[in-house]
Structures are given as C-alpha cells and as structure tokens.
Enzyme design. Structure first.
Site, PDB file in Angstrom:
ATOM      1  N   HIS A   1      25.122  48.028-105.340  1.00 11.15           N
ATOM      2  CA  HIS A   1      25.671  47.810-106.678  1.00 11.15           C
ATOM      3  C   HIS A   1      27.171  48.094-106.731  1.00 11.15           C
ATOM      4  CE1 HIS A   1      21.529  47.574-108.264  1.00 11.15           C
ATOM      5  NE2 HIS A   1      22.096  46.970-109.275  1.00 11.15           N
ATOM      6  N   ASP A   2      27.594  49.160-106.093  1.00  9.77           N
ATOM      7  CA  ASP A   2      29.020  49.502-106.102  1.00  9.77           C
ATOM      8  C   ASP A   2      29.273  50.596-105.071  1.00  9.77           C
ATOM      9  OD1 ASP A   2      31.656  49.442-106.772  1.00  9.77           O
ATOM     10  OD2 ASP A   2      31.391  49.925-108.886  1.00  9.77           O
TER      11      ASP A   2
END
Length: 560
Positions: free
Chosen positions: A447-448
């Site tokens: 996701h990040d």
C-alpha cells in the site's frame, strides 16, 4: 416473472459475482437455523431501523447544513453541483481524479470494446495479440516515456523466472525479493533522470510523460500481475518436468474448469502460452491495468480462449445497473453530506458526538464507494470484453462485524491473490500467525512504503488474535440459546474498535478522534450516545447475522 426474481440480481451477492453460487455440500458448517425474520424480536428491530437510520442521515445533514456555524470554514472546498442546486463535495483528490475523468474513461471503454470486436471479427488476430498491441499503446498513452521503467521491471522479473526456472525455490525467492524491492526503487527513483543512467539517454528526459505522469502510483497493481505470471510459470514448468498433463484435455475436465474458478487458477496451459508476448498482453490488459480487479495469469489466458457462462447479456446488464446505482448513491452523498470537506478543515466545533460520529461514518462510506465505483467500472469494462474477474467488494462497508470477514470482503480479488501466492505457499492455517504476519506485512508495504503502515499491518494481526481465539472458544456452544446474543455483544465491540481505528487513520485524524472520544466518554450527552449507539449496533449485528443465515438457507456459504 415475479418482482422478486426481477430485483434479485440487484440485491443478492450471487448477482455480483458468478463465482458465488449455491453449493450442494452438507456438513456441520452448513447447518442452518430457523428463520427469525417474522419473529417478535425482529419486528422490534425493524421499528428501530425505521427510527435510527433517518436520524443518522439527519445528523449528517445538520453537520453539512449552510446554517451550521462551521459551514464557512469548509465552503471553499465545495464545487458547483448538478443535483437540486446544491454544492458538491469534490474535495477528495483520489475520487476527484476518477470523477473528473469519468467521461473519458467511458469513451475509452466503448472505443476499446468496439475496436476489439471489429478486429476479431474481420481479421485472424487472436484476443491475446490484440490485448498486447492495444495494451502497449495504452501504456505509452498513460505513462509516456515512463513506460520504459515499467517494462524494465517486467523484463527483469521475466528474466529471473526463465533463467532460474529449473530451481523453483531459488527463482521464487529471487522474484519476491526483486518484486518487493521495486516498490522501494520506485519510491526513491520514480523521477530519476534517464541522462544520469547513460548520457545518450538524456533526450528521454524531455519526452512525453503521459496522461498519468505519476506512473509509480499504479505500478503496485502492475506488480501483482507481474508476480502472478512469473509464479504461475514456475509452477507450470515444475509440473511439466514431473510429466503432469494439462488439466483440461478432456471435455469433462474442460467443462469443470469453465465452472470452477479454483481449477482455472491452476489450469495447466501449454508451456508456449507462457510466452513473453502473452506476459506483456496480460500485464498491460487495458480494462484492468489502472487498478484491477486482479485476475491471475492462468485465469486470464484461459478466459481469453474460452468464454465463461457468466459472460451473457443478463448478468452484464444487471451488473451495469448496480454500477449506476452505486455511482448515483455517491453523487447524492457528495451533494448532501459534505463530510470530506468537514474532515479536511476539522470543521466540527460544537457539533454533538452523534454528529461527529456521523461525519466519520459517512466518511467511511465515501471511502468504500470511491474504491467500489472505479473497480466496478473496470470490471464492467472487462465483462464487456469477455473477461470475468472476481468482484472486489461483495459486502457494504456497513454490513461488517468481523475483522477477518471484513478483510476477505474488502478488495476481494487482492485477498484471493494473497491467499494463492502468499498464504497457501507459506502453510496456510497450519501456521496461521506466521502466515498472517507475512500477509499483512506485504499488504502494508504494497500500500505504501512507510514504517507506520508496516506497524499497522502487525497491529492488525495482534487485533485479529482475540477474535480468532474467541471464535475457537465459543464455537462449542453454537446451539446454546445465548450464543447469538453473546456473539452480537462481541461484534459490537469489534465494530467500535474497527470504526475508531479507521476514523483515526482515514477520516478524523488524531485531533478529531481525540475530540470524539472525549465527547463520548467525558460528557453526559456523549455517554448517552455511546449507550444508544451500542444498542443500535447490537440490533444491526443481529440483522447481519440473519442475512448470512438466509444466504446459507439458499446454499450460499461466504466467509465474510
């Protein structure tokens, strides 16, 4: 034809995904209980719904009203709307990108499907070759010269898999290491000048950057497809060395695969199908390129050669209607409930705990819709093109009480991908804690690239443990009269924790969450709200339980 049969595809989970169908299996897990819909208990619940739900919308409307003293603080974030002369809250940057480009995406969808049908009808070009050509054109149009960076990652992973194909374990580890490292490389070097790599490449730094210059934002979805191809190839190559024959040689097996998603995931295609051309066609497949839903390489190739029964006018028509309903629901919410703008400006001063909680709740609904709508558009596009991917969201965000079930129903195609390529290879339920740590670590990094998200992933595992243990302990008492109500109490606690965690992370932030908790537990009116809200959640959970029991009565056994 009755009204129920007409509306059924619009309200049932079976109408969303052809993979969801009545199962003939009979065992302890499929035992159903008598219906509660017409009992006195549930008639009371219906009355509560008729009172509480309108009050929830009314609280959101009050917080968004021009008469609210906080309105002036966030009015600048509102845009001119098209419904009933009201302004629209278009302040969410992610959904604004989709909303502002919706017409362009719709035209592209029609152009792509029309051209493909004409080309396939009038020439000998196969679906896979068309997908390759159109996919490369779309890739360059979307990301311009940065397409080179994406293709470079793809080719490196392709080379690793094919060079090390006789050493599957080493190849698999190498693919995962480089695959995950691409996320870090992109995060730090997404705009690294070509001229710094080699002087004669410097002209590339001034070339067209594409409609979407931030190519790295969407690369995460590309990575899932790249990994899928390479891992499927290694599995097929190893099986080939063991002389395992294709699983769809006979008519009987072919029919089974057409109807069985699990068989399609491991369908043993001829080794020639794992070519570089098919690899690029799959990774750059236009309808699913931007954000999915995710479909594995094996499934994609199979569906490119065989049309599934779900690719029919009735299913696609009803799915399109559900997409339009979701789109219009989002428009109504954005026009009447300006909760995103309120959250961005923290414009909740003097609002009641009930109003602040509704700001948060409708924010969560907007987050759900802003993901659901693009995913359904892209899936609709793929359906029109003859590819049936998993439906990403089969439950409304408000129809969840279990953290485990919520994970399975939220971004469902991604969950299926994780189960196939991470959870099962690492041992599945035999090493549940270890596999869960691996899964959520990858999910967080994917996701990040942030340490706080990695910590978030590990905390989720810790949060899941009490639910797992409680489920195991109380599973012996499923026939007890009190079992359903005790489960409902536990579910209410679960919902509170999930809501507060998501409000903190995605909606209200630390300041808003602190104010909400302070108002809830440090004021008389707030404490009354907590009690009434908990009772309302208890009632809602009972309805959720019965919805799932009703599905079981019709042979639908979902794990969410």
């Amino acid at each position: 034809m009755s009204l129920i049969s007409i509306l059924s595809p619009l309200i049932t989970s079976e109408g969303l995904d052809s993979r969801i169908k009545p199962s003939p299996k009979k065992d302890a897990s499929t035992t159903t209980k008598p219906s509660l819909w017409k009992t006195t208990e549930f008639k009371f619940y219906y009355i509560a719904f008729l009172v509480v739900v309108p009050l929830m919308f009314y609280a959101g409307l009050q917080a968004s009203s021009p008469e609210n003293p906080n309105y002036a603080r966030y009015e600048r974030l509102l845009s001119q709307g098209w419904l009933f002369g009201r302004k629209v809250d278009n302040s969410d940057s992610q959904y604004r990108f989709f909303r502002d480009n919706f017409a362009l995406l719709s035209v592209l969808m029609l152009v792509h499907t029309s051209i493909k049908r004409i080309v396939l009808y009038s020439t000998n070009i196969t679906k896979l070759r068309f997908d390759l050509i159109f996919g490369l054109i779309f890739l360059v149009a979307a990301h311009g010269v940065n397409s080179i960076r994406i293709l470079a990652h793809m080719l490196i992973l392709y080379a690793i898999a094919h060079v090390l194909k006789n050493f599957r374990r080493i190849a698999t580890i190498s693919i995962w290491i480089y695959g995950i490292s691409t996320l870090f490389i992109n995060d730090n070097f997404r705009a690294y000048p070509f001229g710094n790599i080699c002087s004669f490449l410097s002209p590339l730094d001034h070339w067209y950057r594409g409609i979407i210059p931030r190519w790295d934002v969407f690369f995460n979805f590309t990575l899932l497809r790249v990994l899928s191809y390479n891992l499927d190839f290694l599995e097929r190559w190893e099986n080939l060395q063991k002389k395992k024959s294709p699983s769809y040689e006979s008519k009987e097996a072919k029919s089974a695969i057409l109807l069985n998603e699990r068989a399609r995931l491991t369908a043993a295609h001829p080794i020639q199908d794992y070519s570089l051309m098919n690899y690029i066609a799959y990774v750059t497949y236009t309808p699913l390129f931007i954000a999915g839903p995710i479909i594995t390489f094996n499934d994609y190739v199979y569906q490119s050669k065989h049309t599934l029964p779900s690719i029919n006018f009735k299913f696609i028509f009803y799915y399109a209607v559900r997409f339009v309903i979701a789109l219009l629901s989002m428009e109504f919410i954005l026009h009447f409930l300006h909760v995103v703008a309120i959250s961005k400006t923290k414009a909740w001063e003097n609002d009641t705990p009930f109003q602040i909680s509704m700001i948060g709740l409708f924010n969560l609904n907007i987050i759900w819709l802003k993901l659901l709508i693009p995913w359904r558009l892209f899936r609709l596009w793929a359906l029109l093109d003859g590819i049936d991917t998993p439906e990403n969201m089969i439950r409304c965000v408000d129809n969840n009480y279990s953290s485990l079930a919520f994970w399975r129903a939220w971004h469902r195609s991604y969950n299926k991908w994780v189960v196939r390529y991470i959870y099962i290879p690492l041992g599945g339920s035999k090493n549940r804690v270890l596999t869960s740590l691996a899964v959520f670590s990858f999910v967080a990094i994917w996701h990040d690239i942030e340490l706080k998200l990695l910590l978030w992933g590990w905390l989720i595992v810790l949060f899941l443990l009490p639910e797992i243990f409680a489920t195991q302990i109380f599973s012996h008492y499923t026939d007890a009269v009190w079992y359903r109500h005790v489960c409902a109490v536990g579910a209410v606690f679960n919902i509170w924790v999930m809501m507060i965690a998501n409000l903190f992370g995605f909606c209200l932030g630390s300041d808003g969450t602190k104010k909400l908790l302070s108002d809830m537990f440090c004021t008389v009116s707030g404490f009354k709200f907590v009690i009434l809200a908990s009772v309302s959640l208890f009632i809602a959970v009972q309805i959720m339980f019965e919805i799932r029991e009703e599905e079981k009565r019709h042979g639908i056994y979902l794990k969410c």
